[in-house]
Design an enzyme around this catalytic site. Structure first.
Site, PDB file in Angstrom:
ATOM      1  N   GLY A 141       4.604   1.531   8.881  1.00 58.47           N
ATOM      2  CA  GLY A 141       5.463   2.302   7.984  1.00 58.47           C
ATOM      3  C   GLY A 141       6.516   1.484   7.272  1.00 58.47           C
ATOM      4  CE  LYS A 142       5.334  -4.684   7.012  1.00 55.18           C
ATOM      5  NZ  LYS A 142       4.114  -4.256   7.745  1.00 55.18           N
ATOM      6  CE  LYS A 161       2.460  -5.382   1.471  1.00 54.77           C
ATOM      7  NZ  LYS A 161       3.284  -5.382   2.694  1.00 54.77           N
ATOM      8  CG  ASP A 216       1.497  -0.562   1.520  1.00 58.20           C
ATOM      9  OD1 ASP A 216       1.274   0.658   1.415  1.00 58.20           O
ATOM     10  OD2 ASP A 216       1.233  -1.208   2.551  1.00 58.20           O
ATOM     11  N   GLY A 272       7.602  -7.783   4.065  1.00 58.42           N
ATOM     12  CA  GLY A 272       6.629  -8.722   4.588  1.00 58.42           C
ATOM     13  C   GLY A 272       5.259  -8.076   4.758  1.00 58.42           C
ATOM     14  CG  MET A 328       7.527   4.787  10.615  1.00 56.39           C
ATOM     15  SD  MET A 328       8.073   5.954   9.346  1.00 56.39           S
ATOM     16  CE  MET A 328       8.772   4.824   8.138  1.00 56.39           C
ATOM     17  N   PRO A 373      11.239  10.756  10.365  1.00 57.48           N
ATOM     18  CG  PRO A 373      11.531  12.822   9.340  1.00 57.48           C
ATOM     19  CD  PRO A 373      12.117  11.453   9.409  1.00 57.48           C
ATOM     20  CG  HIS A 374       4.247  12.258  12.114  1.00 55.43           C
ATOM     21  ND1 HIS A 374       3.581  13.385  11.693  1.00 55.43           N
ATOM     22  CD2 HIS A 374       3.324  11.275  12.183  1.00 55.43           C
ATOM     23  CE1 HIS A 374       2.306  13.108  11.519  1.00 55.43           C
ATOM     24  NE2 HIS A 374       2.118  11.839  11.811  1.00 55.43           N
TER      25      HIS A 374
END
Length: 221
Positions: free
Chosen positions: A16-17, A39, A56, A116, A175, A204-205
């Site tokens: 979840g970055k 990124k 991403d 990263g 996360m 939260p999820h």
């Protein structure tokens, strides 16, 4: 926090970055900051509009408040969804180029968030890993901890590795990627007592990311 950039790392890949990075962007933009994102290295890309692009990296590009071309947001984009040092087919990374791109971004933005690839010690090439890249860019680090079974060990090992590298871990984000995890709050509390950096938020999820909503779960910067 009054920094011009942060390096976002995680306890593993797929933790979840990117969601955390975009949520941070939303919060900083709401504070009136000009925010750029980067990124530097990404694997698992699709051929879009004449170049390899990563999902991403596209999210980071889309949600930044500074408009930048894709090749600056993600200078090294590889097709195969494997570790970048394998996906690159042996090609090395030009750290001078990455430093130049980052420096250019700093001229246009108040804050640059650099995400990263994989975990802290995951290789980006045969000569460079995430820790080395963060050192070269001179950035303080924010650690994203995937809250799932094993997160205490993964979180503490990652935090200690960051400390051992000589860089400053200025905070961590929990996360919640496992909606069914038992005692998630207790695990987060255990980590909060042992990681000597502030908990910046518990995300939260959610099956579908609402980045604006997630940004309200962050604090401390």
């Amino acid at each position: 926090m009054n920094k011009q950039g942060f390096f976002i790392t995680g306890t593993d890949t797929g933790v979840g970055k990117t969601w955390a990075t975009v949520a941070m962007m939303k919060r900083l933009i709401r504070q009136g900051r000009r925010v750029a994102g980067m990124k530097p290295v990404a694997a698992g890309c699709e051929w879009l509009q004449g170049q390899w692009k990563n999902e991403d990296a596209l999210l980071i590009q889309r949600h930044a408040s500074v408009d930048l071309p894709y090749h600056q947001v993600n200078p090294y984009a590889y097709r195969l969804p494997v570790s970048p040092h394998l996906a690159s087919n042996g090609a090395e990374i030009d750290i001078v180029l990455l430093h130049k791109v980052f420096t250019d971004m700093k001229q246009k933005a108040d804050i640059v968030l650099v995400e990263g690839a994989g975990g802290w010690l995951s290789p980006l090439s045969h000569e460079l890993d995430n820790a080395g890249l963060a050192k070269q860019l001179g950035l303080p680090v924010i650690l994203v901890v995937a809250v799932r079974l094993g997160c205490i060990n993964h979180g503490l090992l990652s935090w200690r590795a960051i400390q051992a590298s000589g860089l400053d871990c200025v905070g961590w984000i929990a996360m919640c990627i496992d909606a069914e995890m038992a005692f998630a709050d207790e695990n987060i509390d255990f980590l909060r007592q042992r990681i000597e950096a502030p908990l910046l938020g518990v995300l939260p999820h959610d099956e579908q990311a609402d980045f604006e909503q997630l940004s309200y779960s962050l604090q401390g910067f």
